[in-house]
Design a protein around this motif. Structure first.
Motif, PDB file in Angstrom:
ATOM      1  N   THR A 129       0.810  -1.224   0.000  1.00 35.98           N
ATOM      2  CA  THR A 129       0.000   0.000   0.000  1.00 35.98           C
ATOM      3  C   THR A 129       0.842   1.272   0.000  1.00 35.98           C
ATOM      4  N   ILE A 133       1.028   3.787  -3.183  1.00 35.07           N
ATOM      5  CA  ILE A 133       0.573   5.182  -3.217  1.00 35.07           C
ATOM      6  C   ILE A 133       1.588   6.044  -3.947  1.00 35.07           C
ATOM      7  N   ARG A 148      -6.690   1.771   3.799  1.00 33.26           N
ATOM      8  CA  ARG A 148      -6.820   3.168   4.227  1.00 33.26           C
ATOM      9  C   ARG A 148      -6.916   3.192   5.748  1.00 33.26           C
ATOM     10  N   ASP A 149      -6.005   3.919   6.387  1.00 38.85           N
ATOM     11  CA  ASP A 149      -6.082   4.061   7.834  1.00 38.85           C
ATOM     12  C   ASP A 149      -6.187   5.540   8.167  1.00 38.85           C
ATOM     13  N   CYS A 152      -3.288  10.275   6.274  1.00 41.20           N
ATOM     14  CA  CYS A 152      -3.939  11.025   5.191  1.00 41.20           C
ATOM     15  C   CYS A 152      -3.155  10.889   3.899  1.00 41.20           C
ATOM     16  N   TYR A 153      -3.747  10.267   2.900  1.00 44.53           N
ATOM     17  CA  TYR A 153      -3.136  10.205   1.578  1.00 44.53           C
ATOM     18  C   TYR A 153      -3.648  11.411   0.798  1.00 44.53           C
ATOM     19  N   SER A 158     -10.234   7.890  -2.825  1.00 47.79           N
ATOM     20  CA  SER A 158     -10.430   6.451  -2.655  1.00 47.79           C
ATOM     21  C   SER A 158     -11.889   6.143  -2.388  1.00 47.79           C
ATOM     22  N   GLU A 160     -14.170   2.897  -0.418  1.00 45.36           N
ATOM     23  CA  GLU A 160     -14.070   1.661   0.359  1.00 45.36           C
ATOM     24  C   GLU A 160     -14.694   0.493  -0.398  1.00 45.36           C
ATOM     25  N   TYR A 200       1.415  -2.026   4.758  1.00 47.62           N
ATOM     26  CA  TYR A 200       0.625  -1.576   5.900  1.00 47.62           C
ATOM     27  C   TYR A 200       0.919  -2.444   7.110  1.00 47.62           C
ATOM     28  N   HIS A 264      -9.560  -0.140   0.441  1.00 41.03           N
ATOM     29  CA  HIS A 264     -10.045   0.877  -0.498  1.00 41.03           C
ATOM     30  C   HIS A 264      -9.430   0.661  -1.873  1.00 41.03           C
ATOM     31  N   PHE A 266      -7.778   3.142  -4.651  1.00 41.38           N
ATOM     32  CA  PHE A 266      -7.233   4.497  -4.725  1.00 41.38           C
ATOM     33  C   PHE A 266      -6.978   4.909  -6.168  1.00 41.38           C
TER      34      PHE A 266
END
Length: 290
Positions: A129, A133, A148-149, A152-153, A158, A160, A200, A264, A266
Motif C-alpha cells: 500500500t 501510493i 486506508r487508515d 492522510c493520503y 479512494s 471503500e 501496511y 479501499h 485508490f
C-alpha cells in the motif's frame, strides 16, 4: 526536457533525499543524480542546495517544483483523455495489489473481470500500500487496491471496497490457538513472520507494538512462505482474518483491542478518471467480499 526526469525531481522534492527517491522510483541513485543534473544544466540554475546531507530546494527550485507539479497533473489528465478517444481501442489498466491481498482478490476478479470486459487489458502489479501510493502519484499505476487508515493520503481519492480486521494467525498446534483474544504482550513472547517494509502490515506493527521487543524471524511478501511458517508452527503472523479462514491448519485469533482495516481502491486526486478506471471501480464495488 524528459518527463521521467520531472517525475524523479518531484520525488526528490517529496523525500528530500536521493536514496529514498531512487528506491521509490525503482532506479539507481546515480541515475536520479544524473537526471537532476541534466535538468539543472538545461534550466541554467540550481534546483537544490545540500545542507547536512539533506537536500533543500533553492528559491528557483521552489518555483520550478510548483510548475512541475501542475504540469505533471495536466499531463496525466491529458494522457487519460487521449486513451479514451476511441471506444473501440483495447485499453490498458494498471492495477496495484499488495501481495497478501492478492490471493484473496484474485479469486474474486480473475477470470471474471476478463470475461466481462475483454476490451480492457488489465495488468496487475504487486505493490504494498505505502509503496503503491507513491507509484500511483508518479503515474506508474492507474488504480491501487490497499488499506486506508488514519494516515492522510492527501494526493489520492479512494472508495471503500470492504472492511476487515487484523488478527494473529497461529498454527493449530500453537498453545495460543486456544486463546479467545490476543493482547500485545503475547506478541513479545513468540516468533513472528512479517510482510516487508512498505506494507501496511509492517507499519502497523511498528506503530501499534512499538514498545514491545518483537521477535521477527523473517520478512516475506510471499503468502505461500508465510503460510508454511505458520502451519509448521515456526512462526505466527499479524494478518487479515480473511486470508486463512478456510485453512484447517491455521487459527486466526482477534486482538483484544480490535485492529480494523478498511480496504479501499485508490486513484490519483484531481486528475481525469478514464473510462476503464470508472469501469473497474464500478465492477469491484459491486462484488461481495463477505
Amino acid at each position: 526536457m524528459n518527463i521521467n526526469h520531472l517525475r524523479y525531481f518531484k520525488e526528490v522534492c517529496n523525500q528530500g533525499n536521493l536514496t529514498k527517491a531512487s528506491e521509490i522510483c525503482h532506479i539507481s541513485q546515480p541515475s536520479i543524480t544524473a537526471a537532476i543534473s541534466s535538468l539543472e544544466n538545461e534550466l541554467g540554475y540550481k534546483l537544490f542546495n545540500k545542507i547536512n546531507n539533506r537536500l533543500y530546494l533553492s528559491e528557483e527550485g521552489k518555483v520550478f517544483r510548483d510548475l512541475t507539479n501542475d504540469f505533471l497533473q495536466q499531463f496525466d489528465t491529458y494522457y487519460s483523455h487521449a486513451r479514451d478517444i476511441s471506444s473501440s481501442a483495447h485499453s490498458p489498466l494498471r492495477l496495484g495489489v499488495p501481495a497478501i491481498l492478492g490471493t484473496f482478490f484474485f479469486k474474486k476478479i480473475i477470470p471474471d473481470f476478463y470475461e466481462k470486459h475483454p476490451e480492457i487489458d488489465l495488468k496487475i502489479f504487486e505493490a504494498p500500500t505505502i509503496d503503491g501510493i507513491n507509484m500511483l502519484n508518479n503515474a506508474k499505476l492507474d488504480l491501487l487496491l490497499g488499506i486506508r487508515d488514519n494516515k492522510c493520503y492527501s494526493n489520492c481519492n479512494s472508495k471503500e471496497i470492504f472492511s476487515t480486521e487484523l488478527c494473529l494467525a497461529v498454527s493449530k498446534d500453537n498453545p495460543l490457538s486456544e486463546e479467545k483474544y490476543i493482547t500485545p504482550e503475547m506478541l513479545s513472547r513468540i516468533p513472528l513472520v512479517s510482510v516487508n517494509k512498505g506494507s501496511y502490515h509492517h507499519s502497523i506493527m511498528m506503530k501499534e507494538f512499538k514498545d514491545l521487543p518483537l521477535n521477527i524471524l523473517m520478512y516475506s511478501n510471499q503468502l505461500s512462505t508465510i503460510q508454511y511458517m505458520i502451519s509448521h508452527n515456526c512462526a505466527s503472523a499479524v494478518i487479515y482474518k480473511d486470508v486463512f479462514n478456510k485453512s484447517e491448519d491455521i487459527i486466526c485469533i482477534p486482538f483484544k483491542d480490535s485492529l480494523p482495516v478498511q480496504i479501499h481502491i485508490f486513484w490519483q486526486k484531481s486528475t481525469y478518471k478514464s473510462a476503464v478506471m470508472r469501469t473497474f471501480i464500478s465492477y469491484i464495488s459491486s462484488l461481495d467480499f463477505s
